[in-house]
Scaffold this motif. Sequence first.
Motif, PDB file in Angstrom:
ATOM      1  N   LYS A  13      33.762  43.334  35.490  1.00 62.28           N
ATOM      2  CA  LYS A  13      32.757  43.043  36.525  1.00 62.28           C
ATOM      3  C   LYS A  13      32.773  41.612  37.059  1.00 62.28           C
ATOM      4  CE  LYS A  13      29.623  46.663  34.937  1.00 62.28           C
ATOM      5  NZ  LYS A  13      28.261  47.004  34.471  1.00 62.28           N
ATOM      6  N   THR A  14      33.590  40.753  36.484  1.00 68.49           N
ATOM      7  CA  THR A  14      33.630  39.381  36.993  1.00 68.49           C
ATOM      8  C   THR A  14      35.055  38.997  37.368  1.00 68.49           C
ATOM      9  OG1 THR A  14      34.045  38.273  34.864  1.00 68.49           O
ATOM     10  CG2 THR A  14      31.748  38.798  35.416  1.00 68.49           C
ATOM     11  N   ALA A  15      35.155  38.059  38.309  1.00 69.84           N
ATOM     12  CA  ALA A  15      36.465  37.596  38.759  1.00 69.84           C
ATOM     13  C   ALA A  15      37.205  36.895  37.618  1.00 69.84           C
ATOM     14  CB  ALA A  15      36.296  36.645  39.939  1.00 69.84           C
ATOM     15  N   PHE A  21      43.995  43.694  47.914  1.00 64.15           N
ATOM     16  CA  PHE A  21      44.143  42.378  48.534  1.00 64.15           C
ATOM     17  C   PHE A  21      45.282  41.594  47.879  1.00 64.15           C
ATOM     18  CE2 PHE A  21      39.937  42.573  50.627  1.00 64.15           C
ATOM     19  CZ  PHE A  21      40.287  42.019  51.845  1.00 64.15           C
ATOM     20  N   ILE A  22      45.429  41.728  46.572  1.00 57.01           N
ATOM     21  CA  ILE A  22      46.527  41.039  45.879  1.00 57.01           C
ATOM     22  C   ILE A  22      47.861  41.580  46.379  1.00 57.01           C
ATOM     23  CG2 ILE A  22      47.690  40.729  43.652  1.00 57.01           C
ATOM     24  CD1 ILE A  22      44.909  40.711  42.347  1.00 57.01           C
ATOM     25  N   MET A  23      47.949  42.891  46.549  1.00 56.54           N
ATOM     26  CA  MET A  23      49.186  43.497  47.049  1.00 56.54           C
ATOM     27  C   MET A  23      49.484  43.036  48.482  1.00 56.54           C
ATOM     28  SD  MET A  23      50.107  45.109  44.421  1.00 56.54           S
ATOM     29  CE  MET A  23      49.015  44.333  43.203  1.00 56.54           C
ATOM     30  N   GLU A  24      48.428  42.983  49.303  1.00 58.15           N
ATOM     31  CA  GLU A  24      48.623  42.550  50.690  1.00 58.15           C
ATOM     32  C   GLU A  24      49.021  41.080  50.762  1.00 58.15           C
ATOM     33  OE1 GLU A  24      48.721  44.364  53.351  1.00 58.15           O
ATOM     34  OE2 GLU A  24      48.289  46.165  52.192  1.00 58.15           O
ATOM     35  N   LEU A  25      48.433  40.274  49.881  1.00 62.79           N
ATOM     36  CA  LEU A  25      48.776  38.856  49.839  1.00 62.79           C
ATOM     37  C   LEU A  25      50.243  38.693  49.474  1.00 62.79           C
ATOM     38  CD1 LEU A  25      47.918  35.882  49.915  1.00 62.79           C
ATOM     39  CD2 LEU A  25      47.249  36.079  47.513  1.00 62.79           C
ATOM     40  N   PHE A  60      44.999  34.351  44.266  1.00 54.79           N
ATOM     41  CA  PHE A  60      43.917  35.179  44.814  1.00 54.79           C
ATOM     42  C   PHE A  60      42.577  34.837  44.168  1.00 54.79           C
ATOM     43  CE2 PHE A  60      41.219  38.955  44.300  1.00 54.79           C
ATOM     44  CZ  PHE A  60      40.955  39.240  45.640  1.00 54.79           C
ATOM     45  N   TYR A  61      42.548  34.794  42.843  1.00 54.84           N
ATOM     46  CA  TYR A  61      41.274  34.538  42.164  1.00 54.84           C
ATOM     47  C   TYR A  61      40.832  33.085  42.292  1.00 54.84           C
ATOM     48  CZ  TYR A  61      41.117  39.223  40.274  1.00 54.84           C
ATOM     49  OH  TYR A  61      41.036  40.591  40.152  1.00 54.84           O
ATOM     50  N   ALA A  62      41.772  32.188  42.490  1.00 52.04           N
ATOM     51  CA  ALA A  62      41.393  30.788  42.711  1.00 52.04           C
ATOM     52  C   ALA A  62      40.591  30.685  44.006  1.00 52.04           C
ATOM     53  CB  ALA A  62      42.643  29.918  42.789  1.00 52.04           C
ATOM     54  N   ARG A  63      41.048  31.398  45.017  1.00 47.22           N
ATOM     55  CA  ARG A  63      40.332  31.399  46.289  1.00 47.22           C
ATOM     56  C   ARG A  63      38.983  32.099  46.156  1.00 47.22           C
ATOM     57  NH1 ARG A  63      45.250  33.119  50.404  1.00 47.22           N
ATOM     58  NH2 ARG A  63      46.608  31.322  49.982  1.00 47.22           N
ATOM     59  N   MET A  64      38.960  33.170  45.385  1.00 46.09           N
ATOM     60  CA  MET A  64      37.699  33.885  45.160  1.00 46.09           C
ATOM     61  C   MET A  64      36.693  32.976  44.456  1.00 46.09           C
ATOM     62  SD  MET A  64      37.521  37.166  46.067  1.00 46.09           S
ATOM     63  CE  MET A  64      36.509  37.971  44.825  1.00 46.09           C
ATOM     64  N   THR A 109      36.586  29.660  44.261  1.00 45.83           N
ATOM     65  CA  THR A 109      36.195  28.443  44.975  1.00 45.83           C
ATOM     66  C   THR A 109      35.562  28.737  46.317  1.00 45.83           C
ATOM     67  OG1 THR A 109      38.388  28.247  45.992  1.00 45.83           O
ATOM     68  CG2 THR A 109      38.036  27.133  43.888  1.00 45.83           C
ATOM     69  N   GLY A 110      35.602  30.007  46.716  1.00 41.84           N
ATOM     70  CA  GLY A 110      35.000  30.372  47.997  1.00 41.84           C
ATOM     71  C   GLY A 110      35.911  30.136  49.171  1.00 41.84           C
ATOM     72  N   GLU A 111      37.184  29.810  48.891  1.00 40.57           N
ATOM     73  CA  GLU A 111      38.116  29.563  49.982  1.00 40.57           C
ATOM     74  C   GLU A 111      38.467  30.857  50.697  1.00 40.57           C
ATOM     75  OE1 GLU A 111      41.502  27.578  48.518  1.00 40.57           O
ATOM     76  OE2 GLU A 111      40.403  25.827  47.832  1.00 40.57           O
ATOM     77  N   ALA A 112      38.361  31.968  49.968  1.00 38.71           N
ATOM     78  CA  ALA A 112      38.690  33.245  50.594  1.00 38.71           C
ATOM     79  C   ALA A 112      37.422  33.899  51.085  1.00 38.71           C
ATOM     80  CB  ALA A 112      39.378  34.168  49.575  1.00 38.71           C
ATOM     81  N   ALA A 113      37.428  34.284  52.352  1.00 35.91           N
ATOM     82  CA  ALA A 113      36.252  34.925  52.936  1.00 35.91           C
ATOM     83  C   ALA A 113      36.012  36.276  52.288  1.00 35.91           C
ATOM     84  CB  ALA A 113      36.449  35.108  54.436  1.00 35.91           C
ATOM     85  N   GLN A 114      37.054  36.828  51.627  1.00 33.52           N
ATOM     86  CA  GLN A 114      36.880  38.114  50.966  1.00 33.52           C
ATOM     87  C   GLN A 114      35.797  38.037  49.905  1.00 33.52           C
ATOM     88  OE1 GLN A 114      39.803  36.485  51.472  1.00 33.52           O
ATOM     89  NE2 GLN A 114      41.497  37.773  50.853  1.00 33.52           N
TER      90      GLN A 114
END
Length: 218
Positions: free
Chosen positions: A128-130, A182-186, A201-205, A207-212
């Motif tokens: 349940k968590t990133a 999203f990881i596959m698309e990235l 992917f999770y670094a962006r998640m 830190t909020g860098e990813a709008a996803q």
Amino acid sequence: ARLQRKDEEEHDKKKKEAESKLRAMKIDSLKAAKAKLEQDNGDEAQAKAKALEAEIEATVKSEMEFRQKEAELEAYAKAHPKWDVDNISKDKASRTIINKVEKPAGEMEMTEFFKTYEKEMQTFGLLKTAKESQQYLVENMDIVCDHLASYLVVWCVDLAVEGKPQAKALETVSHQCICAQFIMELAKSMKTDPRSCVNAFYARMNTGEAAQSQAFKD
């Protein structure tokens, strides 16, 4: 036999509705991500927004093709009422949204991969968590491939068919399914191995860098 066929048709109908719902969820997430990026006038943000627009168009096209195929099948069934079920069952493969993989991870076929890594994929699907998800994938890199996203899609469909009793599990697995996609698309956009995109992917998640990130919360 007729009752069994009706039950199978109803089950198939619920599956198709669940599949369309998953695609709709992905489109909504992409649109939310794109809208957030468009608020930033920077070149990098605009480039990402453009890439998301292309992905949105591709997903919408996939949904339209799916609906067109369903309409064709429905018309065919009406024209052949005595044996339409048999023909529809032979065409199930063309109606699935599972991603096809040209070279399965570890040279495994999808069915073999599912049997081998089912426990690991189910564990990931219920996280349940990133932070937990990132750590788990890093420790289980063998499951980081298109097969993971495919398995989660199938699981989501099964949970959706079961209905309300599985609503909470469906929400969690759907979230993990979208993350995997999203990881596959990235990886595809970067033309690299998906395993090398997990931390990014999770670094962006985180830190909020990813709008996803906000799109998932919505």
